[in-house]
Design a protein around this motif. Structure first.
Motif, short mmCIF file in Angstrom:
data_model
loop_
_atom_site.label_atom_id
_atom_site.label_comp_id
_atom_site.label_asym_id
_atom_site.label_seq_id
_atom_site.Cartn_x
_atom_site.Cartn_y
_atom_site.Cartn_z
N ALA A 87 0.83 -1.21 0.00
CA ALA A 87 0.00 0.00 0.00
C ALA A 87 0.87 1.26 0.00
O ALA A 87 0.53 2.25 -0.66
CB ALA A 87 -0.94 -0.01 1.20
N ILE A 88 2.01 1.23 0.71
CA ILE A 88 2.90 2.41 0.70
C ILE A 88 3.35 2.66 -0.74
O ILE A 88 3.29 3.79 -1.25
CB ILE A 88 4.16 2.18 1.58
CG1 ILE A 88 3.79 1.95 3.03
CG2 ILE A 88 5.14 3.37 1.45
CD1 ILE A 88 4.99 1.68 3.96
N THR A 89 3.77 1.59 -1.42
CA THR A 89 4.30 1.76 -2.78
C THR A 89 3.18 2.23 -3.73
O THR A 89 3.41 3.03 -4.61
CB THR A 89 4.93 0.46 -3.31
OG1 THR A 89 3.92 -0.55 -3.37
CG2 THR A 89 6.07 -0.02 -2.45
N VAL B 64 8.37 7.14 -12.46
CA VAL B 64 7.22 6.22 -12.54
C VAL B 64 7.71 4.78 -12.70
O VAL B 64 7.19 3.87 -12.04
CB VAL B 64 6.27 6.63 -13.69
CG1 VAL B 64 5.24 5.55 -13.94
CG2 VAL B 64 5.58 7.95 -13.35
N ILE B 65 8.74 4.57 -13.53
CA ILE B 65 9.26 3.20 -13.70
C ILE B 65 9.76 2.67 -12.35
O ILE B 65 9.45 1.55 -11.95
CB ILE B 65 10.41 3.16 -14.74
CG1 ILE B 65 9.89 3.56 -16.11
CG2 ILE B 65 11.02 1.76 -14.81
CD1 ILE B 65 10.96 3.64 -17.19
N ILE B 66 10.49 3.51 -11.62
CA ILE B 66 10.98 3.10 -10.31
C ILE B 66 9.80 2.74 -9.39
O ILE B 66 9.79 1.71 -8.72
CB ILE B 66 11.84 4.23 -9.67
CG1 ILE B 66 13.19 4.32 -10.39
CG2 ILE B 66 12.05 4.00 -8.18
CD1 ILE B 66 14.11 5.41 -9.90
N GLY B 67 8.76 3.57 -9.43
CA GLY B 67 7.58 3.33 -8.59
C GLY B 67 6.87 2.03 -8.94
O GLY B 67 6.43 1.29 -8.05
N VAL B 68 6.78 1.75 -10.24
CA VAL B 68 6.07 0.53 -10.67
C VAL B 68 6.87 -0.71 -10.25
O VAL B 68 6.31 -1.68 -9.71
CB VAL B 68 5.85 0.54 -12.20
CG1 VAL B 68 5.34 -0.81 -12.69
CG2 VAL B 68 4.86 1.64 -12.58
N VAL B 69 8.19 -0.67 -10.48
CA VAL B 69 9.01 -1.83 -10.10
C VAL B 69 8.95 -2.04 -8.58
O VAL B 69 8.81 -3.16 -8.09
CB VAL B 69 10.48 -1.61 -10.58
CG1 VAL B 69 11.42 -2.65 -9.99
CG2 VAL B 69 10.53 -1.64 -12.09
N ASN B 70 8.98 -0.94 -7.85
CA ASN B 70 8.90 -1.01 -6.39
C ASN B 70 7.61 -1.74 -5.97
O ASN B 70 7.61 -2.60 -5.10
CB ASN B 70 8.93 0.42 -5.84
CG ASN B 70 9.16 0.47 -4.34
OD1 ASN B 70 9.51 -0.54 -3.74
ND2 ASN B 70 8.95 1.62 -3.75
N MET B 71 6.52 -1.39 -6.64
CA MET B 71 5.26 -1.99 -6.27
C MET B 71 5.18 -3.47 -6.69
O MET B 71 4.81 -4.34 -5.90
CB MET B 71 4.13 -1.21 -6.95
CG MET B 71 2.82 -1.43 -6.27
SD MET B 71 1.55 -0.60 -7.19
CE MET B 71 0.50 -1.98 -7.47
N LEU B 72 5.58 -3.74 -7.92
CA LEU B 72 5.44 -5.11 -8.43
C LEU B 72 6.27 -6.10 -7.61
O LEU B 72 5.81 -7.20 -7.29
CB LEU B 72 5.85 -5.18 -9.90
CG LEU B 72 4.88 -4.48 -10.86
CD1 LEU B 72 5.36 -4.62 -12.30
CD2 LEU B 72 3.47 -5.08 -10.72
N PHE B 73 7.50 -5.71 -7.26
CA PHE B 73 8.34 -6.65 -6.54
C PHE B 73 7.93 -6.84 -5.08
O PHE B 73 8.32 -7.81 -4.45
CB PHE B 73 9.83 -6.27 -6.69
CG PHE B 73 10.39 -6.78 -7.99
CD1 PHE B 73 11.09 -7.98 -8.05
CD2 PHE B 73 10.16 -6.09 -9.18
CE1 PHE B 73 11.57 -8.46 -9.26
CE2 PHE B 73 10.64 -6.57 -10.39
CZ PHE B 73 11.34 -7.76 -10.44
N ALA C 46 12.36 -4.04 -2.64
CA ALA C 46 10.90 -4.23 -2.58
C ALA C 46 10.50 -5.62 -2.08
O ALA C 46 9.49 -5.76 -1.42
CB ALA C 46 10.29 -3.96 -3.95
N PHE C 47 11.31 -6.64 -2.39
CA PHE C 47 10.88 -7.96 -1.91
C PHE C 47 11.51 -8.31 -0.56
O PHE C 47 11.23 -9.35 0.01
CB PHE C 47 11.13 -9.06 -2.97
CG PHE C 47 12.54 -9.56 -3.08
CD1 PHE C 47 13.07 -10.42 -2.13
CD2 PHE C 47 13.34 -9.19 -4.16
CE1 PHE C 47 14.38 -10.88 -2.24
CE2 PHE C 47 14.65 -9.65 -4.27
CZ PHE C 47 15.16 -10.49 -3.30
N SER C 48 12.43 -7.44 -0.08
CA SER C 48 13.08 -7.81 1.19
C SER C 48 13.03 -6.69 2.21
O SER C 48 12.10 -6.61 3.02
CB SER C 48 14.53 -8.22 0.92
OG SER C 48 15.30 -7.10 0.53
N LEU C 49 13.99 -5.80 2.13
CA LEU C 49 14.17 -4.79 3.17
C LEU C 49 12.91 -3.94 3.43
O LEU C 49 12.62 -3.61 4.57
CB LEU C 49 15.31 -3.87 2.72
CG LEU C 49 16.22 -3.29 3.77
CD1 LEU C 49 16.70 -4.36 4.71
CD2 LEU C 49 17.40 -2.58 3.11
N GLY C 50 12.20 -3.59 2.36
CA GLY C 50 10.99 -2.77 2.52
C GLY C 50 10.00 -3.45 3.45
O GLY C 50 9.79 -3.03 4.60
#
Ligand code: BGC
Length: 458
Positions: free
Chosen positions: A142-144, A300-309, A366-370
């Motif tokens: 949800a943050i992403t 936006v690309i950074i944001g999308v990858v952040n969310m997807l992962f 995105a899949f770990s530390l976040g």
């Protein structure tokens, strides 16, 4: 899906919207700041005020939550955070003066600070042990999503501001002063959040800690099978019995280890440089000589990858466990940061490799530390000190956010991008060793079983 599982999901997803508002509120300013700067002719000190007022609010929000949530309950605290977002959205859109704008930003910050403690903590207390990792990862997702929504809504409104309108009011609001609707947009998710919250029950673990067993039982029966409800309630009340016998406080040696783990993970999540890359990504690309008109696209690309992962964390946190995700993600983070630094050091930033490495970094975060940082912080403390201990760790996180925001531009200017990336890499290496040697696996354990892992019997 059985009806109690559907209800669990609904409740955890609703509470996770606190994360969406957190993401939106922290990202919206990036699009609004230039417009506000021009309109109010802000000097750098005033601009600093506007940006740091949000962070000061966060710190206040964390402290308020640490103090009130045990007294008024989790649900009321979440609703209070939601109200702060709504007040801030309206206040920032229609401030009678610049000072009121700063105050309204601060109120939004209070909402962010409160939500960042109570949303993941509620989910940790509410979710069944086998699903807890996944459900707290919803909050990170949800943050992403909130960050991404703010980028999109800012971009749409900038686009819209190029029109002229027939009515004076619309011209003023959408054309001349387009930063106003950027803030007001947050009122929509805030209202949705507040409305959905009315269907969310109080945390049964908090109710049990207040001896409201009958209410806790009724809620548990709605969200677990009757067998599971009975077993979990028995465990909670056994742990409550243990708690009143041992009287643990924040300073007890018994919770020293979980406190160290929570604080180190929180601070080093930020010292990985995540927010520097999310928010300064476009200027990093510009420094690398990439056309600035692509800046928003990169963001936006950074944001999308952040969310997807982050979705991977939802799938993996309860399957492979927190430590494996941390160790794998931190390996990718260290390697990609070292290589990014090397590209700057050798002046090889023109090709697509820089973008690929930055995206690898974001994906690994995105899949770990976040998500895992939030998962661990919220699951390792016993109920009687949970909110205070979580507030201490979250406070450390926000102070680290402030430090990176304060020193990153300075570091970049004084030492250059290569050294800056390597410093983030070094911090993440420290986090890697810490996760390997000190962090304990917590997947699948109930919060009460966790006490046996962390809290030494006294
Ligand atoms: C961090 C935030 C960050 C966000 C990015 C969160 O886990 O705490 O500081 O902006 O992840 O996705």
């Amino acid at each position: 899906m059985s009806s109690h599982v559907a209800r669990q999901q609904f409740i955890c997803i609703t509470v996770a919207i606190g994360g969406l508002l957190f993401g939106f509120d922290t990202a919206v300013i990036s699009g609004a700041i230039t417009l506000i700067k021009n309109q109010f002719a802000l000097d750098t000190v005033m601009e600093g005020w506007l940006v740091s007022s949000g962070l000061a609010g966060c710190i206040l929000g964390v402290l308020i939550t640490g103090l009130v949530s045990d007294r008024i309950g989790r649900k009321k605290t979440i609703a209070l955070a939601g109200s702060m977002f709504l007040i801030s959205a309206v206040g920032c859109a229609f401030p009678p003066s610049f000072s009121v704008l700063v105050i309204a930003r601060m109120i939004g910050g209070v909402g962010v600070g409160m939500a960042s403690v109570v949303s993941p903590m509620y989910i940790a207390e509410f979710a069944p042990a086998s699903q807890r990792g996944r459900m707290i990862a919803y909050y990170q997702l949800a943050i992403t999503l909130g960050i991404l929504l703010a980028y999109f809504s800012n971009a749409l409104l900038v686009n819209y501001s190029h029109h002229t309108f027939n009515s004076d009011w619309a011209n003023w609001f959408f054309h001349t002063e387009a930063w106003r609707p950027m803030f007001l947009a947050m009122a929509i998710p805030s209202v949705v959040f507040l409305v959905l919250l009315t269907r969310v029950p109080e945390s049964p673990r908090w109710l049990m800690s207040r001896q409201q067993t009958a209410k806790a039982t009724a809620i548990m029966q709605q969200v677990r099978s009757s067998e599971e409800a009975e077993k979990e309630l028995a465990e909670i009340s056994k742990a409550a019995g243990r708690a009143s016998a041992r009287r643990i406080s924040l300073t007890s040696p018994a919770i020293r280890l979980p406190l160290i783990i929570g604080i180190v993970l929180a601070v080093f999540q930020q010292f990985s440089g995540i927010n520097a890359i999310i928010y300064y990504g476009p200027s990093i690309f510009e420094a690398a000589g990439i056309d600035s008109s692509n800046a928003l696209l990169f963001q936006v690309i950074i944001g999308v990858v952040n969310m997807l992962f982050t979705i991977l964390a939802i799938r993996w946190a309860d399957k492979y466990g927190r430590r494996i995700l941390l160790i794998a993600g931190l390996t990718g983070i260290v390697v990609s940061l070292v290589l990014c630094g090397l590209l700057f050091y050798t002046n090889n930033t023109q090709g697509p490799l820089l973008l690929v490495l930055m995206l690898t970094y974001i994906a690994c975060f995105a899949f770990s530390l976040g998500p895992v940082t939030w998962i661990v912080i919220n699951e390792i403390f016993p109920t009687e000190v949970r909110v205070k201990a979580v507030a201490v760790c979250t406070l450390a996180l926000w102070i680290a956010v402030w430090m990176v925001g304060q020193f990153f531009p300075w570091l970049l200017e004084k030492t250059g991008a290569a050294v800056t990336f390597w410093m983030f890499a070094l911090c993440s290496l420290i986090n890697f060793v810490f996760s390997l040697k000190v962090v304990k696996e917590t997947k699948g354990k109930t919060l009460e079983e966790m006490e046996e892992v962390f809290v030494a019997p006294h």
